[in-house]
Write a protein that holds these residues in place. Structure first.
Motif, PDB file in Angstrom:
ATOM      1  N   ALA A  14       0.831  -1.209   0.000  1.00  0.00           N
ATOM      2  CA  ALA A  14       0.000   0.000   0.000  1.00  0.00           C
ATOM      3  C   ALA A  14       0.862   1.254   0.000  1.00  0.00           C
ATOM      4  CB  ALA A  14      -0.935  -0.011   1.210  1.00  0.00           C
ATOM      5  N   ALA A  15       1.996   1.217   0.698  1.00  0.00           N
ATOM      6  CA  ALA A  15       2.895   2.371   0.703  1.00  0.00           C
ATOM      7  C   ALA A  15       3.498   2.591  -0.678  1.00  0.00           C
ATOM      8  CB  ALA A  15       4.002   2.173   1.734  1.00  0.00           C
ATOM      9  N   VAL A  16       3.833   1.512  -1.363  1.00  0.00           N
ATOM     10  CA  VAL A  16       4.356   1.625  -2.726  1.00  0.00           C
ATOM     11  C   VAL A  16       3.292   2.227  -3.640  1.00  0.00           C
ATOM     12  CG1 VAL A  16       5.101   0.281  -4.737  1.00  0.00           C
ATOM     13  CG2 VAL A  16       6.053  -0.219  -2.488  1.00  0.00           C
ATOM     14  N   LEU A  17       2.058   1.777  -3.505  1.00  0.00           N
ATOM     15  CA  LEU A  17       0.969   2.326  -4.318  1.00  0.00           C
ATOM     16  C   LEU A  17       0.765   3.813  -4.042  1.00  0.00           C
ATOM     17  CD1 LEU A  17      -1.746  -0.462  -4.137  1.00  0.00           C
ATOM     18  CD2 LEU A  17      -0.143   0.007  -5.970  1.00  0.00           C
ATOM     19  N   LEU A  58      -5.929   3.744 -12.175  1.00  0.00           N
ATOM     20  CA  LEU A  58      -4.732   2.958 -11.851  1.00  0.00           C
ATOM     21  C   LEU A  58      -4.633   2.653 -10.359  1.00  0.00           C
ATOM     22  CD1 LEU A  58      -2.149   4.689 -14.195  1.00  0.00           C
ATOM     23  CD2 LEU A  58      -3.104   2.398 -14.440  1.00  0.00           C
ATOM     24  N   PHE A  59      -4.888   3.650  -9.525  1.00  0.00           N
ATOM     25  CA  PHE A  59      -4.784   3.423  -8.089  1.00  0.00           C
ATOM     26  C   PHE A  59      -5.862   2.461  -7.611  1.00  0.00           C
ATOM     27  CE2 PHE A  59      -5.508   4.444  -3.594  1.00  0.00           C
ATOM     28  CZ  PHE A  59      -4.220   4.247  -3.114  1.00  0.00           C
ATOM     29  N   GLY A  60      -7.081   2.630  -8.082  1.00  0.00           N
ATOM     30  CA  GLY A  60      -8.163   1.732  -7.669  1.00  0.00           C
ATOM     31  C   GLY A  60      -7.908   0.295  -8.063  1.00  0.00           C
ATOM     32  N   GLY A  61      -7.466   0.088  -9.293  1.00  0.00           N
ATOM     33  CA  GLY A  61      -7.176  -1.269  -9.752  1.00  0.00           C
ATOM     34  C   GLY A  61      -6.008  -1.897  -9.016  1.00  0.00           C
ATOM     35  N   SER A  62      -4.959  -1.122  -8.824  1.00  0.00           N
ATOM     36  CA  SER A  62      -3.790  -1.653  -8.123  1.00  0.00           C
ATOM     37  C   SER A  62      -4.089  -1.939  -6.655  1.00  0.00           C
ATOM     38  CB  SER A  62      -2.623  -0.677  -8.233  1.00  0.00           C
ATOM     39  OG  SER A  62      -2.231  -0.542  -9.566  1.00  0.00           O
ATOM     40  N   LEU A  63      -4.888  -1.101  -6.052  1.00  0.00           N
ATOM     41  CA  LEU A  63      -5.267  -1.341  -4.654  1.00  0.00           C
ATOM     42  C   LEU A  63      -6.099  -2.608  -4.534  1.00  0.00           C
ATOM     43  CD1 LEU A  63      -5.056  -0.241  -1.796  1.00  0.00           C
ATOM     44  CD2 LEU A  63      -7.159   1.036  -2.215  1.00  0.00           C
ATOM     45  N   ALA A  64      -6.992  -2.835  -5.477  1.00  0.00           N
ATOM     46  CA  ALA A  64      -7.798  -4.061  -5.459  1.00  0.00           C
ATOM     47  C   ALA A  64      -6.909  -5.297  -5.585  1.00  0.00           C
ATOM     48  CB  ALA A  64      -8.820  -4.037  -6.591  1.00  0.00           C
ATOM     49  N   VAL A  68      -6.371  -8.236  -2.641  1.00  0.00           N
ATOM     50  CA  VAL A  68      -6.631  -9.650  -2.929  1.00  0.00           C
ATOM     51  C   VAL A  68      -5.355 -10.474  -2.801  1.00  0.00           C
ATOM     52  CG1 VAL A  68      -7.280 -11.267  -4.762  1.00  0.00           C
ATOM     53  CG2 VAL A  68      -8.645  -9.237  -4.357  1.00  0.00           C
ATOM     54  N   SER A  69      -4.221  -9.935  -3.251  1.00  0.00           N
ATOM     55  CA  SER A  69      -2.982 -10.717  -3.176  1.00  0.00           C
ATOM     56  C   SER A  69      -2.530 -10.938  -1.745  1.00  0.00           C
ATOM     57  CB  SER A  69      -1.871 -10.049  -3.982  1.00  0.00           C
ATOM     58  OG  SER A  69      -1.472  -8.842  -3.380  1.00  0.00           O
ATOM     59  N   SER A  70      -2.845 -10.013  -0.850  1.00  0.00           N
ATOM     60  CA  SER A  70      -2.484 -10.244   0.551  1.00  0.00           C
ATOM     61  C   SER A  70      -3.437 -11.221   1.228  1.00  0.00           C
ATOM     62  CB  SER A  70      -2.437  -8.922   1.319  1.00  0.00           C
ATOM     63  OG  SER A  70      -3.715  -8.351   1.371  1.00  0.00           O
ATOM     64  N   ALA A  71      -4.690 -11.269   0.783  1.00  0.00           N
ATOM     65  CA  ALA A  71      -5.661 -12.177   1.391  1.00  0.00           C
ATOM     66  C   ALA A  71      -5.644 -13.562   0.743  1.00  0.00           C
ATOM     67  CB  ALA A  71      -7.060 -11.576   1.288  1.00  0.00           C
ATOM     68  N   MET A  72      -5.587 -13.612  -0.588  1.00  0.00           N
ATOM     69  CA  MET A  72      -5.614 -14.882  -1.330  1.00  0.00           C
ATOM     70  C   MET A  72      -4.574 -14.839  -2.454  1.00  0.00           C
ATOM     71  SD  MET A  72      -9.725 -15.527  -1.703  1.00  0.00           S
ATOM     72  CE  MET A  72      -9.865 -14.291  -2.954  1.00  0.00           C
ATOM     73  N   ALA A 127       7.384   4.462 -11.657  1.00  0.00           N
ATOM     74  CA  ALA A 127       7.481   4.596 -10.200  1.00  0.00           C
ATOM     75  C   ALA A 127       7.114   3.295  -9.499  1.00  0.00           C
ATOM     76  CB  ALA A 127       6.565   5.723  -9.719  1.00  0.00           C
ATOM     77  N   HIS A 128       6.079   2.629  -9.977  1.00  0.00           N
ATOM     78  CA  HIS A 128       5.653   1.374  -9.356  1.00  0.00           C
ATOM     79  C   HIS A 128       6.737   0.305  -9.478  1.00  0.00           C
ATOM     80  CE1 HIS A 128       1.909  -1.350  -8.632  1.00  0.00           C
ATOM     81  NE2 HIS A 128       2.722  -1.336  -7.635  1.00  0.00           N
ATOM     82  N   VAL A 129       7.340   0.190 -10.654  1.00  0.00           N
ATOM     83  CA  VAL A 129       8.399  -0.808 -10.843  1.00  0.00           C
ATOM     84  C   VAL A 129       9.612  -0.481  -9.972  1.00  0.00           C
ATOM     85  CG1 VAL A 129      10.071  -1.690 -12.512  1.00  0.00           C
ATOM     86  CG2 VAL A 129       7.666  -1.537 -13.138  1.00  0.00           C
ATOM     87  N   VAL A 130      10.055   0.769  -9.988  1.00  0.00           N
ATOM     88  CA  VAL A 130      11.240   1.145  -9.204  1.00  0.00           C
ATOM     89  C   VAL A 130      10.987   0.959  -7.717  1.00  0.00           C
ATOM     90  CG1 VAL A 130      12.685   3.107  -8.533  1.00  0.00           C
ATOM     91  CG2 VAL A 130      12.176   2.702 -10.941  1.00  0.00           C
ATOM     92  N   LEU A 131       9.848   1.416  -7.225  1.00  0.00           N
ATOM     93  CA  LEU A 131       9.558   1.287  -5.795  1.00  0.00           C
ATOM     94  C   LEU A 131       9.371  -0.174  -5.384  1.00  0.00           C
ATOM     95  CD1 LEU A 131       7.142   4.318  -5.406  1.00  0.00           C
ATOM     96  CD2 LEU A 131       9.468   4.125  -4.500  1.00  0.00           C
ATOM     97  N   THR A 132       8.796  -0.983  -6.233  1.00  0.00           N
ATOM     98  CA  THR A 132       8.632  -2.401  -5.927  1.00  0.00           C
ATOM     99  C   THR A 132       9.982  -3.111  -5.907  1.00  0.00           C
ATOM    100  OG1 THR A 132       6.421  -2.418  -6.886  1.00  0.00           O
ATOM    101  CG2 THR A 132       7.512  -4.541  -6.646  1.00  0.00           C
TER     102      THR A 132
END
Length: 147
Positions: A14-17, A58-64, A68-72, A127-132
């Motif tokens: 979430a911080a990366v997002l 982008l933020f809404g989709g990535s947050l979803a 989901v990836s943290s739960a399942m 930014a997402h790739v570099v921060l990840t």
């Protein structure tokens, strides 16, 4: 052999997002300022509208996907692909509405809407790739106390 480095607080997904979103919105605002200088108020408003559209999608989709990836984790790929499909449909419908609306065409410069979406999307991706990549997520963990 490398030495292990531990940060005091590892960045969460979430911080990366959030960081990627802030950088992307800043790029969109900078484009809006450039649009105001070059094309006046219609370019400024259009660039900011494109920025808002792309940032929300982008933020809404990535947050979803992050939730989901943290739960399942097993469902991550399916949710990511479906989210991408929904994002593309939303963007397409938005551009269809904008292109067919005469009112929007008079108050907003449609080229600057596209530039705003493009600037935010490219900045978001980089930014997402570099921060990840900076998160340093271990692939596996060695057992404690030995080799």
């Amino acid at each position: 052999m490398t030495t292990e480095t531990r940060s005091s607080r590892p960045a969460t997904g979430a911080a990366v997002l959030a960081r990627a979103a802030v950088l992307a919105v800043l790029a969109g605002v900078a484009l809006g300022v450039l649009g105001a200088v070059i094309g006046g108020s219609p370019a400024l408003m259009a660039a900011l509208a494109g920025t808002a559209l792309a940032a929300l999608v982008l933020f809404g989709g990535s947050l979803a996907v992050e939730v989901v990836s943290s739960a399942m984790p097993a469902a991550s790929l399916l949710v990511a692909l479906m989210t991408f499909l929904v994002q593309m449909v939303l963007m397409g419908l938005t551009f269809l509405v904008v292109s067919r609306s005469e009112t929007i065409g008079r108050t907003l410069d449609t080229a600057w809407i596209g530039l705003g979406v493009l600037a935010v999307t490219l900045t978001w991706m980089v930014a997402h790739v570099v921060l990840t990549m900076r998160r340093r997520i271990p692939v596996y963990e060695l057992p404690e106390g030995g080799r």
